[in-house]
Design a protein around this motif. Sequence first.
Motif, mmCIF file in Angstrom:
data_model
loop_
_atom_site.group_PDB
_atom_site.id
_atom_site.type_symbol
_atom_site.label_atom_id
_atom_site.label_comp_id
_atom_site.label_asym_id
_atom_site.label_seq_id
_atom_site.Cartn_x
_atom_site.Cartn_y
_atom_site.Cartn_z
ATOM 1 N N LEU A 266 21.465 31.262 -10.428
ATOM 2 C CA LEU A 266 21.441 32.345 -11.413
ATOM 3 C C LEU A 266 20.958 33.660 -10.823
ATOM 4 N N VAL B 214 19.184 34.498 -18.919
ATOM 5 C CA VAL B 214 20.133 33.856 -19.817
ATOM 6 C C VAL B 214 19.882 34.442 -21.201
ATOM 7 N N SER C 217 23.229 36.585 -16.384
ATOM 8 C CA SER C 217 24.197 35.756 -15.669
ATOM 9 C C SER C 217 24.973 34.856 -16.616
ATOM 10 N N LEU C 218 24.265 34.347 -17.622
ATOM 11 C CA LEU C 218 24.855 33.392 -18.555
ATOM 12 C C LEU C 218 24.484 33.749 -19.983
ATOM 13 N N ARG D 70 29.529 31.941 -18.279
ATOM 14 C CA ARG D 70 29.254 32.951 -17.255
ATOM 15 C C ARG D 70 29.728 34.297 -17.785
ATOM 16 N N THR D 71 28.865 35.303 -17.719
ATOM 17 C CA THR D 71 29.176 36.596 -18.330
ATOM 18 C C THR D 71 30.239 37.374 -17.568
ATOM 19 N N GLU D 72 30.334 37.196 -16.260
ATOM 20 C CA GLU D 72 31.271 38.014 -15.484
ATOM 21 C C GLU D 72 32.732 37.708 -15.782
ATOM 22 N N ASP D 73 33.033 36.448 -16.167
ATOM 23 C CA ASP D 73 34.443 36.103 -16.388
ATOM 24 C C ASP D 73 34.670 35.199 -17.610
ATOM 25 N N SER D 74 33.647 35.016 -18.436
ATOM 26 C CA SER D 74 33.713 34.168 -19.643
ATOM 27 C C SER D 74 34.051 32.712 -19.340
ATOM 28 N N ARG D 75 33.798 32.275 -18.132
ATOM 29 C CA ARG D 75 34.062 30.890 -17.759
ATOM 30 C C ARG D 75 32.960 29.992 -18.303
ATOM 31 N N VAL E 170 30.632 27.127 -17.945
ATOM 32 C CA VAL E 170 30.118 26.380 -16.797
ATOM 33 C C VAL E 170 29.491 25.052 -17.221
#
Length: 183
Positions: free
Chosen positions: A58, A63, A133-134, A155-160, A162
């Motif tokens: 992270l 979070v 980060s999340l 994940r905030t950068e790409d909405s993946r 995890v």
Amino acid sequence: MKPFVLLSILAGAVLAGCAPSAPVRVEPTYQDAAASAFLQTNREAIVRLTEGFDLGALGDGPVLVATVVNVNDMGRAAPLGRTLSEQYASLMTMAGFNVKEVKLRGDLFIREGTGQLLLSREIKDIARSHNASLVLVGTYSAAANLTYVSIKLVRTEDSRIVRGYDYALPNDRDVQRLLQVPR
């Protein structure tokens, strides 16, 4: 004593014994509260969601925890969703996550045609401003006997997504009351 008076007293005593007694309300104790299955079930959900998670991955980013929302009305949350979110934030902090206290509405939307849950622009902007980060997001869906809860670390950068975990709560009196949306 006259037989009639004695008979009346005996009849009254017998009838009084047959009268329905008023229901006795049993108050919960502090021991009952400490052993709450609701709390234990939510704790287990966070343990299962985060077990084996590499906190070092992270970095320094915190979070954020969004309000858990009703899957059928993602614009509003019942007290159940807000209660779950508060518990998740506390439990993740206890597990060593850097949880930032920011009240996030659980605004999610479904991409047309795919059914894919995405973080709203508002949550992405807030996450970026806090260098998060999340984001922990979640939904619940009340059915006849159970309320189904789905939580995800996104994940905030790409909405993946995890991590994810699904579980159910029984629709007991407490859960039913928490599901009621104030008007």
